[in-house]
Design a protein around this motif. Structure first.
Motif: not given
Length: 270
Positions: A156-164
């Motif tokens: 939502w253009d706000t929170f960061n997410a990462s997929i290793p």
């Protein structure tokens, strides 16, 4: 005596060589091999139990507001100042990131002073909209960076997410490095005209970027959500189709990381 000892050793070696095989006789007389198969060299991804609920919730919560002496004549100013300071921050008391508030009510007739503290405490209640991701939820993010080590996204253009990379199934996806021609084609040319003003250079760069961008049938730019300056991309194995080609990538939440007042999500692809 030596011959007897030699014969005993021979019998023992014969027994070892004739060790029974791991098999089980079935009712029809056939046998089934029960020998242990070698373990797989690929460790499985620890997918959590699926949770079919939204990461956004509404909660009417009791809060304690600390008011400075400057707000003694207008305590509502202090209440709203405190609530505004909670926005887009993780608040441990409500176990989520506060996105908005409404229906603010006082729970007492007066604020309380304790000991020699110059700050008064006021009890209120408010209806809060919270972002509270939980392990097992399915979320969708927009890719903003890709590398052989991970996929970075914005929620939502706000929170960061990462997929290793360790949470990307290698039997379904693979890393494809870009060729030099592809990297050059994705780069936006920069004007070398030193006499042009900053506004003119910005306008030229925007026109160059727009000229290389294609619009699909839904009106979404083809470069939206893609790693424009990366060295490669993750693709579907076999088809070489880029993941998140439509601008979004769905994943399952594996872990929620809290750093001070900021939440970020670690996910895995299915």
């Amino acid at each position: 005596m030596a011959e007897k000892r030699k014969s005993k050793d021979k019998d023992a070696s014969a027994k070892k060589s004739k060790a029974p095989k791991s098999s089980k006789k079935l009712n029809d007389g056939t046998s089934k091999d029960l020998s242990v198969q070698p373990a797989s060299t690929h460790s499985s991804i620890p997918y959590p139990a699926a949770i079919n609920s939204s990461s956004f919730i509404e909660s009417t919560t009791k809060l304690t507001v600390t008011l400075a002496a400057i707000h003694s004549r207008d305590f509502w100013a202090g209440v709203y100042e405190t609530l505004n300071g909670m926005l887009l921050h993780f608040v441990p008391q409500v176990r989520g990131v506060v996105l908005s508030y409404s229906k603010v009510k006082l729970l007492g007739d007066s604020a309380l002073l304790f000991n020699d503290s110059p700050y008064a405490q006021l009890e209120i209640s408010a209806k809060l909209l919270l972002w509270r991701p939980v392990s097992g939820m399915s979320l969708e993010g927009t890719i903003n960076v890709q590398s052989p080590d991970h996929i970075g996204m914005l929620l939502w253009d706000t929170f960061n997410a990462s997929i290793p990379a360790s949470f990307i199934p290698k039997d379904k996806y693979e890393w494809r490095p870009f060729s030099d021609e592809e990297i050059a084609a994705r780069a936006v040319p920069v004007s070398n005209n030193n006499n042009a003003s900053d506004d003119e250079q910005d306008e030229a760069e925007a026109e160059a970027e727009a000229s290389t961008m294609q619009i699909d049938a839904y009106g979404v730019p083809s470069g939206f959500g893609e790693n424009k300056f990366g060295s490669g991309e993750w693709v579907h194995k076999g088809t070489s189709q880029s993941i998140g080609a439509d601008g979004g990538l769905e994943f399952v939440v594996v872990d929620v990381i809290r750093a001070n007042e900021v939440l970020s999500v670690t996910g895995a692809l299915r």
